[in-house]
Design a protein around this motif. Structure first.
Motif, PDB file in Angstrom:
ATOM      1  N   PRO A  38      51.995 -20.123 -25.996  1.00 21.16           N
ATOM      2  CA  PRO A  38      51.581 -20.523 -24.642  1.00 21.16           C
ATOM      3  C   PRO A  38      51.455 -22.039 -24.522  1.00 21.16           C
ATOM      4  CG  PRO A  38      50.101 -18.850 -25.592  1.00 21.16           C
ATOM      5  CD  PRO A  38      50.962 -19.364 -26.707  1.00 21.16           C
ATOM      6  N   THR A  39      51.422 -22.510 -23.293  1.00 20.19           N
ATOM      7  CA  THR A  39      51.222 -23.943 -23.056  1.00 20.19           C
ATOM      8  C   THR A  39      49.897 -24.398 -23.655  1.00 20.19           C
ATOM      9  OG1 THR A  39      52.507 -23.790 -21.008  1.00 20.19           O
ATOM     10  CG2 THR A  39      51.071 -25.712 -21.263  1.00 20.19           C
ATOM     11  N   GLU A  40      48.860 -23.565 -23.538  1.00 19.29           N
ATOM     12  CA  GLU A  40      47.529 -23.920 -24.035  1.00 19.29           C
ATOM     13  C   GLU A  40      47.434 -23.541 -25.517  1.00 19.29           C
ATOM     14  OE1 GLU A  40      47.901 -23.323 -19.895  1.00 19.29           O
ATOM     15  OE2 GLU A  40      48.025 -21.809 -21.459  1.00 19.29           O
ATOM     16  N   HIS A  87      56.893 -25.511 -28.265  1.00 20.56           N
ATOM     17  CA  HIS A  87      56.954 -24.195 -27.630  1.00 20.56           C
ATOM     18  C   HIS A  87      57.110 -23.022 -28.586  1.00 20.56           C
ATOM     19  CE1 HIS A  87      57.112 -26.381 -23.904  1.00 20.56           C
ATOM     20  NE2 HIS A  87      58.237 -26.987 -24.250  1.00 20.56           N
ATOM     21  N   ASP A 121      45.494 -15.579 -22.300  1.00 19.21           N
ATOM     22  CA  ASP A 121      45.696 -16.688 -21.362  1.00 19.21           C
ATOM     23  C   ASP A 121      44.407 -17.500 -21.299  1.00 19.21           C
ATOM     24  OD1 ASP A 121      46.252 -18.420 -19.322  1.00 19.21           O
ATOM     25  OD2 ASP A 121      46.448 -16.883 -17.760  1.00 19.21           O
ATOM     26  N   LYS A 123      43.913 -20.340 -19.648  1.00 16.19           N
ATOM     27  CA  LYS A 123      43.722 -21.168 -18.448  1.00 16.19           C
ATOM     28  C   LYS A 123      42.370 -20.906 -17.789  1.00 16.19           C
ATOM     29  CE  LYS A 123      48.657 -21.484 -17.228  1.00 16.19           C
ATOM     30  NZ  LYS A 123      49.137 -20.353 -18.070  1.00 16.19           N
TER      31      LYS A 123
END
Length: 328
Positions: A38-40, A87, A121, A123
């Motif tokens: 994930p991006t985070e 990534h 996730d 976020k």
């Protein structure tokens, strides 16, 4: 040596756990595996966290890469895990002929995905934490850190029991004794990579066997054997606990087992079952972290911790993990 011209093929799989509606995919070129992150996510932050365990027996860190033995059913292997850009994680099988077993490849991909908690996730957690007095510094300092898990239930329970009422350094010493006495290893390049003893391995032993190996108190040895027998017999399984879908019900089941109190239960639910609201509120490390962040003269009371954590709903597990990181 991987043929860099060989294309990766993607496989999409369902992911079990508290977020059982999630799926994940891994890429396979016949030699290496690749997992999208994930991006985070920060490999560096997770690597730094792993490096704080100076007497860890179940993985080796070298030059920015993680080396670990993984068992999938009756098959064992050793892998190297490293970042590939921002990534991906690349998983390389160490000193083995081409690994043709689809079961082994899928099992390794699942294990690494679960170990790094790549299905969560973060976020919403970061959004909540940005305005939280206790967490806002932690999420900036350790951005991309994941709740590095313990996918195997027996290993998670053992670590919880071994860590009861002793300092962390001694807990790692006991864990190494336990692993090197009762576990097994795979040798690669002259180095041993250890696998944690299975519940079946320990279920046939007696508490006296463990005590003779220097495994702390006789009571803890009894707890380790008793739990092994429950898991080996199928009376206690990860699936059963997950099916409760409720942290209080899962805790109730675990604390019925001799040697498992609320702290150990929530530790297991947090690190193995990935229940987001697992909250080891009586943890001494958590108290010291809160004291550190707030600059308190004494550790906070339980009532004060409940007040401070009121906004953490369904993120208690991650909040605890991030606060622990201030200490270790």
């Amino acid at each position: 040596m991987k043929n860099t011209n060989e294309p990766f093929e993607s496989s999409h799989l369902s992911q079990s756990g508290s977020n059982s509606n999630l799926s994940f995919s891994y890429e396979n070129d016949g030699s290496d595996l690749r997992l999208r992150v994930p991006t985070e996510f920060s490999f560096e932050e997770n690597y730094n966290h792993l490096s704080t365990a100076t007497n860890e027996s179940l993985y080796t860190l070298r030059e920015g890469r993680i080396y670990k033995a993984i068992a999938v059913g009756e098959e064992d292997t050793v892998v190297e895990i490293a970042a590939e850009g921002e990534h991906y994680l690349r998983i390389r099988f160490i000193e083995e002929p081409p690994v043709d077993s689809p079961t082994l490849r899928e099992g390794v991909a699942r294990y690494v995905h679960d170990w790094f908690d790549l299905g969560t996730d973060l976020k919403p957690f970061y959004e909540m934490a940005a305005g939280d007095p206790l967490l806002k510094e932690a999420v900036v300092s350790f951005y991309g850190l994941r709740n590095m898990g313990i996918p195997d239930l027996y290993e998670a329970v053992c670590w919880g029991i071994l860590g009861q009422q002793i300092n962390l350094g001694f807990a790692y010493t006991l864990k190494r004794r336990f692993v090197e006495k009762f576990g097994r290893f795979i040798e690669r390049g002259g180095e041993r990579y250890w696998l944690f003893p299975t519940a079946e391995d320990i279920a046939v032993l007696t508490p006296e066997d463990l005590s003779a190996a220097g495994m702390t108190t006789v009571k803890k040895c009894e707890y380790l054997v008793d739990t092994a027998r429950l898991i080996a017999s199928g009376e206690l399984t990860k699936e059963q606990l997950l099916q409760t879908r409720d942290v209080k019900q899962a805790e109730k089941r675990l604390v019925q087992i001799r040697g498992i109190g609320p702290w150990t239960a929530h530790y297991v639910l947090m690190r193995c079952l990935r229940m987001p609201d697992a909250f080891p509120i009586d943890d001494v490390g958590l108290h010291h972290s809160i004291r550190h962040v707030l600059g308190l003269d004494a550790k906070p009371s339980k009532e004060r911790i409940l007040e401070l954590s009121a906004g953490w709903t369904l993120w208690e597990s991650y909040a605890t993990f991030y606060l622990w990181r201030f200490l270790y």
